[in-house]
Design an enzyme around this catalytic site. Structure first.
Site, mmCIF file in Angstrom:
data_model
loop_
_atom_site.group_PDB
_atom_site.id
_atom_site.type_symbol
_atom_site.label_atom_id
_atom_site.label_comp_id
_atom_site.label_asym_id
_atom_site.label_seq_id
_atom_site.Cartn_x
_atom_site.Cartn_y
_atom_site.Cartn_z
ATOM 1 C CE LYS A 81 -9.308 6.174 -13.805
ATOM 2 N NZ LYS A 81 -8.665 5.753 -12.540
ATOM 3 C CB SER A 122 -6.660 9.032 -11.598
ATOM 4 O OG SER A 122 -6.932 7.656 -11.474
ATOM 5 C CB SER A 153 -7.614 6.340 -8.610
ATOM 6 O OG SER A 153 -6.341 6.922 -8.717
#
Length: 467
Positions: free
Chosen positions: A95, A170, A194
């Site tokens: 990420k 996210s 997330s």
């Protein structure tokens, strides 16, 4: 799709099909150990797959092919020497909120599109030292501040099950990278759902550890009172393998004959509406757990109160870390980040102190629930994946808030600090459905074992070949 500066993706080998999209990391390591495949072969194959699919999915902010191939060659040498490390040769995506030394960390923001990290953050350092192979970095909501994945970087990450649908956020790019077969494991982070939200919307397994279990020393700060690094994977066994590295402790697989547990089944939390297909799928999970021998009771406890802590503490940190951006580059920010920073301007020190006290009270409230039950079963999200940019205004015919309406079931457990997992449990209209299992604080190992036992009963196929 961006490449690392100075790197060229040179993959003329047509061997992407040598690696099945569903091959888990533990099986790849077994093949490396037995010289059935090489890490170089697998890495090249996955980079080729990314190159083919990425124009449609747009999960990656950065590819790091030269680094990946270098790590793969080291892995092969270590297997040959009989000295493999804990994740030797395992391909992963990262990420883009985690710092990888020498490469850009955008944090999902146009403000940081040229920001080169000088050091690995703690999580990346542990993965690097464990022999993981870094394929590249994945798209994320700006500063991790949205439950979907839109930002101003120019990438629109599609859901591999239907690229017109959101992958959630996210960690949306991370989830999409696993669902599309880019890598068996993606590193994500979960401050309010997330990891679990995009896992649910892309049909993969996602695990939020107990708060503090997987620290990211020197890393990005957002939702720091609630956030945890964690994995998105095609199977629970890989999540266990990954977490053992992140937490620097072994998570052991339960022996046959899993203990029978008391499980509280919540059809919803505090009456939040749920899509009928999700409600039916989670109800089926409750039936499966009961058939496995567990005591499953339908319960409806109150989970109210988490917002009184979550909102003020998230906003206070956004203001502390990024309030200055309102002055210097307001036009570069997304609407949702602007809204957060403007709301944070009105916070008072008294409100922040009260929020910290409310968090302690909420943690005690949830802990009392685990005095009666070993685990909780809930939906992970209220709706299947929806069209990008079109959050639902209604769920099951009832009006819901744009902010939380589709995602009411994850943040309470961030505030409580307890481990929680999203496990795929069905498909409706071509989109995956997901159930959430939650354990008491620091019961991560036992929760993983329950998830793995349930996984074998559900036998869900995590990979979508729709792209």
């Amino acid at each position: 799709m961006a490449l690392a500066e100075g790197c060229t993706l040179m993959l003329n080998l047509n061997h992407k099909d040598l690696v099945e999209a569903t091959t888990p990391a533990w099986k790849l390591m077994q093949r490396f150990q037995e010289s059935q495949q090489s890490a170089v072969e697998v890495t090249a194959a996955l980079l080729e797959r990314i190159q083919e699919k990425e124009p449609r999915i747009q999960a990656m902010t950065l590819l790091t092919p030269e680094l990946a191939m270098q790590q793969a060659r080291t892995a092969d040498a270590n297997y040959k020497a009989g000295t493999p490390r804990a994740l030797e040769g395992v391909p992963v995506t990262i990420k883009d909120t985690f710092d990888l030394a020498g490469y850009v960390t955008t944090k999902g923001s146009r403000v940081f599109k040229h920001h080169h990290a000088l050091e690995h953050s703690g999580v990346i350092r542990r993965l690097y030292n464990a022999g993981a192979v870094f394929l590249g970095k994945t798209n994320t909501a700006e500063f991790g501040q949205s439950a979907t994945n839109e930002n101003k970087l120019g990438l629109v990450t599609g859901n591999p099950w239907d690229i017109e649908k959101t992958p959630g956020g996210s960690s949306g790019g991370a989830a999409a990278s696993v669902a599309a077969g880019y890598a068996p494991i993606a590193l994500g982070a979960d401050g309010g759902g997330s990891i679990r939200i995009p896992a649910a919307m892309t049909g993969v397994f996602g695990f939020k550890p107990s708060y503090g279990l997987c620290p990211d020393e020197g890393g990005f700060r957002a939702m720091s009172d609630f956030a945890c690094a964690g994995p998105l994977t095609t199977c629970v066994a890989d999540a266990r393998l990954f977490l053992s590295v992140l937490a620097e402790r072994e998570f052991h697989r339960a022996p046959d004959g899993l203990k029978r547990f008391r499980i509280g089944y919540c059809e919803s939390l505090d009456g939040q509406p749920v899509d009928p297909a999700i409600r039916a799928a989670v109800s089926n999970v409750a039936t499966v757990l009961s058939r496995m021998g567990h005591q499953v009771d339908s319960i409806d406890p109150s989970f109210s109160g988490w917002e009184q802590s979550f909102g003020p503490l998230v906003l206070a940190e956004e203001w502390r870390e990024r309030g200055h951006l309102l002055t210097y580059c307001e036009n570069e920010l997304t609407d949702y980040e602007l809204s957060s920073l403007r709301a944070a301007q009105t916070l008072t020190p008294e409100q922040v102190r009260d929020a910290r006290q409310k968090q302690l009270e909420y943690q005690a409230k949830v802990a009392r629930l685990f005095e009666s039950y070993d685990y909780l079963l809930t939906p992970t999200v209220a709706t299947p994946a929806f069209t990008i940019g079109e959050r639902p205004s209604h769920v099951d015919g009832k009006k819901v808030s744009r902010l939380w309406g589709a995602f009411p079931f994850t943040s309470p457990f961030n505030v409580a600090g307890v481990p929680a997992a999203a496990i795929p449990c069905g498909v409706e209209r071509g989109l995956p459905l997901s159930a959430q299992l939650v354990g008491a604080y620091q019961t991560d190992e036992a929760l993983l074992n329950l998830c793995e036992a349930l996984e074998s009963e559900l036998n869900f196929q995590t990979y979508s070949d729709g792209v």
